[in-house]
Structures are given as C-alpha cells and as structure tokens.
Design a protein around this motif. Structure first.
Motif, PDB file in Angstrom:
ATOM      1  N   SER A  45     -26.893  15.108 -18.509  1.00 24.12           N
ATOM      2  CA  SER A  45     -26.429  13.933 -17.780  1.00 24.12           C
ATOM      3  C   SER A  45     -27.541  13.374 -16.900  1.00 24.12           C
ATOM      4  CB  SER A  45     -25.232  14.308 -16.904  1.00 24.12           C
ATOM      5  OG  SER A  45     -25.684  15.121 -15.849  1.00 24.12           O
ATOM      6  N   ARG A  46     -27.309  12.182 -16.425  1.00 22.28           N
ATOM      7  CA  ARG A  46     -28.287  11.538 -15.557  1.00 22.28           C
ATOM      8  C   ARG A  46     -28.480  12.306 -14.237  1.00 22.28           C
ATOM      9  NH1 ARG A  46     -29.328   5.404 -16.058  1.00 22.28           N
ATOM     10  NH2 ARG A  46     -30.770   5.140 -14.337  1.00 22.28           N
ATOM     11  N   PRO A  47     -27.395  12.689 -13.533  1.00 20.08           N
ATOM     12  CA  PRO A  47     -27.607  13.421 -12.274  1.00 20.08           C
ATOM     13  C   PRO A  47     -28.354  14.738 -12.455  1.00 20.08           C
ATOM     14  CG  PRO A  47     -25.261  12.898 -12.582  1.00 20.08           C
ATOM     15  CD  PRO A  47     -25.970  12.425 -13.799  1.00 20.08           C
ATOM     16  N   ASP A  48     -28.254  15.357 -13.635  1.00 17.64           N
ATOM     17  CA  ASP A  48     -28.932  16.651 -13.859  1.00 17.64           C
ATOM     18  C   ASP A  48     -30.393  16.485 -14.286  1.00 17.64           C
ATOM     19  OD1 ASP A  48     -26.475  17.747 -13.397  1.00 17.64           O
ATOM     20  OD2 ASP A  48     -26.254  18.743 -15.345  1.00 17.64           O
ATOM     21  N   PHE A  49     -30.816  15.233 -14.554  1.00 16.12           N
ATOM     22  CA  PHE A  49     -32.105  15.039 -15.221  1.00 16.12           C
ATOM     23  C   PHE A  49     -33.288  15.650 -14.458  1.00 16.12           C
ATOM     24  CE2 PHE A  49     -36.030  12.625 -15.968  1.00 16.12           C
ATOM     25  CZ  PHE A  49     -36.230  12.972 -17.299  1.00 16.12           C
ATOM     26  N   ALA A  50     -33.338  15.450 -13.132  1.00 16.47           N
ATOM     27  CA  ALA A  50     -34.502  15.921 -12.377  1.00 16.47           C
ATOM     28  C   ALA A  50     -34.684  17.423 -12.567  1.00 16.47           C
ATOM     29  CB  ALA A  50     -34.339  15.579 -10.900  1.00 16.47           C
ATOM     30  N   ILE A  51     -33.589  18.150 -12.542  1.00 18.50           N
ATOM     31  CA  ILE A  51     -33.675  19.608 -12.670  1.00 18.50           C
ATOM     32  C   ILE A  51     -34.029  19.995 -14.106  1.00 18.50           C
ATOM     33  CG2 ILE A  51     -32.240  21.703 -12.658  1.00 18.50           C
ATOM     34  CD1 ILE A  51     -31.055  20.557 -10.025  1.00 18.50           C
ATOM     35  N   VAL A  52     -33.408  19.337 -15.071  1.00 14.08           N
ATOM     36  CA  VAL A  52     -33.692  19.643 -16.484  1.00 14.08           C
ATOM     37  C   VAL A  52     -35.168  19.376 -16.786  1.00 14.08           C
ATOM     38  CG1 VAL A  52     -33.198  18.944 -18.866  1.00 14.08           C
ATOM     39  CG2 VAL A  52     -31.317  19.249 -17.239  1.00 14.08           C
ATOM     40  N   MET A  53     -35.661  18.233 -16.325  1.00 14.81           N
ATOM     41  CA  MET A  53     -37.068  17.874 -16.624  1.00 14.81           C
ATOM     42  C   MET A  53     -38.024  18.820 -15.920  1.00 14.81           C
ATOM     43  SD  MET A  53     -38.439  15.736 -18.622  1.00 14.81           S
ATOM     44  CE  MET A  53     -40.085  16.175 -19.125  1.00 14.81           C
ATOM     45  N   MET A  54     -37.678  19.199 -14.687  1.00 14.46           N
ATOM     46  CA  MET A  54     -38.545  20.142 -13.968  1.00 14.46           C
ATOM     47  C   MET A  54     -38.650  21.450 -14.756  1.00 14.46           C
ATOM     48  SD  MET A  54     -37.969  21.707 -10.189  1.00 14.46           S
ATOM     49  CE  MET A  54     -36.692  22.822 -10.776  1.00 14.46           C
ATOM     50  N   LYS A  55     -37.535  21.899 -15.291  1.00 17.00           N
ATOM     51  CA  LYS A  55     -37.559  23.162 -16.048  1.00 17.00           C
ATOM     52  C   LYS A  55     -38.340  23.013 -17.345  1.00 17.00           C
ATOM     53  CE  LYS A  55     -33.734  25.309 -13.886  1.00 17.00           C
ATOM     54  NZ  LYS A  55     -32.357  25.701 -13.862  1.00 17.00           N
ATOM     55  N   ILE A  56     -38.222  21.850 -17.979  1.00 16.47           N
ATOM     56  CA  ILE A  56     -39.001  21.620 -19.207  1.00 16.47           C
ATOM     57  C   ILE A  56     -40.492  21.713 -18.875  1.00 16.47           C
ATOM     58  CG2 ILE A  56     -39.647  19.848 -20.903  1.00 16.47           C
ATOM     59  CD1 ILE A  56     -36.682  18.960 -20.912  1.00 16.47           C
ATOM     60  N   LEU A  57     -40.900  21.092 -17.773  1.00 18.55           N
ATOM     61  CA  LEU A  57     -42.328  21.111 -17.398  1.00 18.55           C
ATOM     62  C   LEU A  57     -42.773  22.518 -16.996  1.00 18.55           C
ATOM     63  CD1 LEU A  57     -42.537  17.755 -15.399  1.00 18.55           C
ATOM     64  CD2 LEU A  57     -43.183  18.183 -17.777  1.00 18.55           C
ATOM     65  N   GLN A  58     -41.857  23.278 -16.403  1.00 13.25           N
ATOM     66  CA  GLN A  58     -42.197  24.661 -16.015  1.00 13.25           C
ATOM     67  C   GLN A  58     -42.521  25.544 -17.220  1.00 13.25           C
ATOM     68  OE1 GLN A  58     -38.700  25.525 -13.738  1.00 13.25           O
ATOM     69  NE2 GLN A  58     -39.697  25.228 -11.761  1.00 13.25           N
ATOM     70  N   THR A  59     -42.081  25.134 -18.420  1.00 15.47           N
ATOM     71  CA  THR A  59     -42.427  25.929 -19.612  1.00 15.47           C
ATOM     72  C   THR A  59     -43.896  25.742 -19.983  1.00 15.47           C
ATOM     73  OG1 THR A  59     -41.907  24.197 -21.251  1.00 15.47           O
ATOM     74  CG2 THR A  59     -40.099  25.659 -20.591  1.00 15.47           C
ATOM     75  N   GLY A  60     -44.524  24.704 -19.386  1.00 17.45           N
ATOM     76  CA  GLY A  60     -45.951  24.478 -19.645  1.00 17.45           C
ATOM     77  C   GLY A  60     -46.236  23.334 -20.611  1.00 17.45           C
ATOM     78  N   ILE A  61     -45.189  22.716 -21.153  1.00 18.73           N
ATOM     79  CA  ILE A  61     -45.459  21.596 -22.058  1.00 18.73           C
ATOM     80  C   ILE A  61     -45.598  20.289 -21.271  1.00 18.73           C
ATOM     81  CG2 ILE A  61     -44.292  22.655 -24.039  1.00 18.73           C
ATOM     82  CD1 ILE A  61     -42.136  20.330 -23.570  1.00 18.73           C
ATOM     83  N   GLU A  62     -46.244  19.322 -21.896  1.00 22.30           N
ATOM     84  CA  GLU A  62     -46.376  17.978 -21.319  1.00 22.30           C
ATOM     85  C   GLU A  62     -45.261  17.107 -21.915  1.00 22.30           C
ATOM     86  OE1 GLU A  62     -48.959  16.873 -19.374  1.00 22.30           O
ATOM     87  OE2 GLU A  62     -49.976  18.822 -19.332  1.00 22.30           O
ATOM     88  N   PRO A  63     -44.789  16.098 -21.165  1.00 24.11           N
ATOM     89  CA  PRO A  63     -43.692  15.262 -21.701  1.00 24.11           C
ATOM     90  C   PRO A  63     -44.009  14.655 -23.068  1.00 24.11           C
ATOM     91  CG  PRO A  63     -44.048  14.773 -19.379  1.00 24.11           C
ATOM     92  CD  PRO A  63     -45.133  15.729 -19.774  1.00 24.11           C
ATOM     93  N   HIS A  64     -45.278  14.243 -23.295  1.00 32.03           N
ATOM     94  CA  HIS A  64     -45.594  13.578 -24.575  1.00 32.03           C
ATOM     95  C   HIS A  64     -45.495  14.528 -25.766  1.00 32.03           C
ATOM     96  CE1 HIS A  64     -49.549  15.394 -25.209  1.00 32.03           C
ATOM     97  NE2 HIS A  64     -49.653  15.379 -23.894  1.00 32.03           N
ATOM     98  N   GLN A  65     -45.399  15.841 -25.504  1.00 32.65           N
ATOM     99  CA  GLN A  65     -45.242  16.800 -26.612  1.00 32.65           C
ATOM    100  C   GLN A  65     -43.800  16.815 -27.163  1.00 32.65           C
ATOM    101  OE1 GLN A  65     -47.679  19.981 -24.250  1.00 32.65           O
ATOM    102  NE2 GLN A  65     -47.422  20.725 -26.341  1.00 32.65           N
ATOM    103  N   ILE A  66     -42.886  16.173 -26.439  1.00 31.80           N
ATOM    104  CA  ILE A  66     -41.501  16.112 -26.929  1.00 31.80           C
ATOM    105  C   ILE A  66     -41.427  15.057 -28.030  1.00 31.80           C
ATOM    106  CG2 ILE A  66     -39.088  15.638 -26.315  1.00 31.80           C
ATOM    107  CD1 ILE A  66     -39.788  16.580 -23.434  1.00 31.80           C
ATOM    108  N   ASN A  67     -41.214  15.504 -29.238  1.00 31.16           N
ATOM    109  CA  ASN A  67     -41.152  14.598 -30.402  1.00 31.16           C
ATOM    110  C   ASN A  67     -39.773  14.017 -30.598  1.00 31.16           C
ATOM    111  OD1 ASN A  67     -43.552  15.840 -30.857  1.00 31.16           O
ATOM    112  ND2 ASN A  67     -43.242  16.141 -33.051  1.00 31.16           N
ATOM    113  N   ALA A  68     -38.761  14.816 -30.233  1.00 31.63           N
ATOM    114  CA  ALA A  68     -37.411  14.401 -30.607  1.00 31.63           C
ATOM    115  C   ALA A  68     -36.385  14.877 -29.589  1.00 31.63           C
ATOM    116  CB  ALA A  68     -37.064  14.964 -31.986  1.00 31.63           C
ATOM    117  N   LEU A  69     -35.347  14.052 -29.443  1.00 25.60           N
ATOM    118  CA  LEU A  69     -34.166  14.397 -28.643  1.00 25.60           C
ATOM    119  C   LEU A  69     -33.003  14.476 -29.622  1.00 25.60           C
ATOM    120  CD1 LEU A  69     -34.686  11.693 -25.826  1.00 25.60           C
ATOM    121  CD2 LEU A  69     -35.439  14.091 -25.761  1.00 25.60           C
ATOM    122  N   LEU A  70     -32.363  15.633 -29.658  1.00 29.19           N
ATOM    123  CA  LEU A  70     -31.258  15.844 -30.602  1.00 29.19           C
ATOM    124  C   LEU A  70     -29.936  15.786 -29.841  1.00 29.19           C
ATOM    125  CD1 LEU A  70     -30.412  16.847 -33.541  1.00 29.19           C
ATOM    126  CD2 LEU A  70     -30.478  19.143 -32.579  1.00 29.19           C
TER     127      LEU A  70
END
Ligand SMILES: [Fe+2]
Ligand SMILES: [Fe+2]
Length: 291
Positions: A53-78
């Motif tokens: 959801s939109r309200p959860d986005f900041a936390i979800v994105m922070m966790k994605i970045l904590q894995t060490g990947i860069e946003p541009h490495q995300i090819n697809a949203l399922l």
C-alpha cells in the motif's frame, strides 16, 4: 533453506526467507491485517511481489534498499490481483525506479484496473508470457490462475528454485498476534473444537485463517477450485500476502482440510441455496401494464 524460527527475526530489516528471497513488509504492531510484500533478487535483477500500500511504501522501499540492491535493478513488479493493499504504491515505485522498461506483470483482467495506478510502466499479462517469468539466469517463476479467490484475475506464483508458492490472499489471515512463520502448538494441529478452544486460549491462529477466507473469498466453489489447483503444484512452503508463511506439512494439511470443509465462504454466508432466491414477482414488478 527457510528460516523457520520466529525468535531471532529482526523485523526492522528485510528477512531472507530463502536464498535471494526477502520479506520486505511492515511489522505494524497495531494492525490486524499485515501485508507481506516479497522481493526476489537474482544476480543483478530484482522483482517485487505484491509491493504493498501507499502508506507502507517508505518502509517497504527502505527494506528493499537494505538488501543492497539499487532501485534501477528492479525489472518488474508482480501483482497477483489488483487490490489497493498490493498496488497502492505503484506510483511511488515508478517514481523511484525511474526506468521506462519497468514491467508490471499481472493477469489480463487485473491489468484493466491496475493501469489506473500506473503512469509509465509496460503492462505485461501472464497470458502473454505463457504463464512464466524468466530471469536472465534462467530462474523461472510459474503463474497459476486461481479465479475468484478472490478476484477474477487472481493467480499464485511458484518459484521453482526455492519451492515457495506465493499465494496472495489465499492462506491469508486476520489477527493481531502476528509472526512471520506460522506456528501451531502440536496439540492444536487437528483440533476438532474450533468453536471453543480446549485450552481456553483467546487467540486461535486457525480461526484467524478461516475468518479471513469466509469474508474475503467469493464462494465455497471458487475457493475449493483454487485449493485443488494449488495442490497440484510441488510447493514446499506457502507465502501469503497476509498472515504468516506456512512451512509445516501437518499444518498445511490441517489448514487445507479446514478450508475445504467450510460451508460459509463469501456469498455462501449470505445465500445458502439458489432456491432461496425467489423471482416469482419479477414480471409483476417490471410490468409495463399501466393499470
Ligand atoms: Fe485482496
Ligand atoms: Fe490482500
């Protein structure tokens, strides 16, 4: 491979549930409905499942970045269906990923609705890719339709490499006592008295699952059809978008048995039998006779 122990989980960080697969959700202690977005990283590529959801986005994105990947490495949203608890953050993902080749993958009928969230991504239907998504390495995700459980275009996603089946709302659960991995006390498996806990406990994780399905799923027939299709998939773990990841075979079996025996799912809670729907006054009600 799966970290099935809840005791050492740091919910402030992404949780690696299998090699390259992360839970990147928001552990909201006040919420009775936890959302579970997942991230798959395969070499230099990444894919997000049911991003949230939109309200959860900041936390979800922070966790994605904590894995060490860069946003541009995300090819697809399922997106396994089009509800706002999965899709609300699509505009936020598009803003931060900033690539025109970003793909949004879903069922054809769900994309009709998902396109109202998106401004820049390529829409790819699972039908068009023959129900498969392949990373460059050859790692393959398989998509299996589960119509009307609970949306017309609902489907589940099987990761052949890990054996995890991402089930979206199927196997979801309500409940404030949330943990990432589904744990049931041994005496609770095969409990035959779900109406009155033999141990006098206030909280029953099985009832939380059953209540969720009664309210969210459309009908007994739709749910049973989906469960039948799911059983044909060689999964070793079930990872829903709400509730907890199920890894224990006895617990899986017990939950399957309970779900397929429920009578009051969705519309079946409201109308027991079609013969209760009496239309004998139809012609009179819509009569064009002025008298
Ligand atoms: Fe949903
Ligand atoms: Fe949901």
């Amino acid at each position: 491979m799966l970290n099935i122990d809840n005791t050492n989980i740091d919910y402030e960080n992404p949780v690696e549930i299998a090699e390259g697969i992360y839970w990147v959700g928001f552990y909201d202690v006040k919420s009775g409905l936890h959302c579970n977005p997942y991230l798959i990283i395969d070499n230099e590529e990444a894919l997000v499942i049911d991003g949230g959801s939109r309200p959860d986005f900041a936390i979800v994105m922070m966790k994605i970045l904590q894995t060490g990947i860069e946003p541009h490495q995300i090819n697809a949203l399922l997106y396994q269906h089009y509800d706002p608890d999965l899709c609300g953050s699509i505009p936020n993902f598009e803003d931060i990923i900033e690539r025109s080749s970003l793909k949004i993958i879903s069922d054809e009928s769900s994309l009709e609705f998902i396109r109202h969230y998106s401004v820049s991504s390529q829409m790819i239907s699972i039908e068009d890719v023959d129900y498969h998504y392949k990373f460059s390495s050859g790692r393959t995700l398989e998509f299996i339709n589960t119509p009307y459980s609970h949306s017309s275009g609902s489907f589940v996603t099987f990761d052949q490499k890990s054996g995890i089946l991402f089930t979206s709302d199927i196997f979801g659960s309500y409940g404030t006592e949330w943990e990432l991995f589904f744990k049931l006390r041994p005496q609770c498996v095969d409990c035959v008295n779900l109406n009155k806990c033999p141990e006098n406990r206030d909280h029953c994780p099985i009832n939380d699952v059953l209540n969720f399905h009664r309210i969210i799923m459309t009908s007994r027939k739709a749910l049973k059809y989906s469960l039948k299709k799911i059983l044909e998939i060689p999964f070793t773990a079930l990872a829903p978008q709400h509730g907890s990841i199920i890894t224990d075979r006895n617990v899986m079996r017990y939950i399957f048995e309970q779900l397929i025996s429920q009578k009051d799912i969705g519309i079946d809670r409201i109308v027991e039998d079609e013969k209760d729907l009496d239309f004998s006054n139809l012609r009179e009600r819509l009569s064009t006779d002025e008298n």
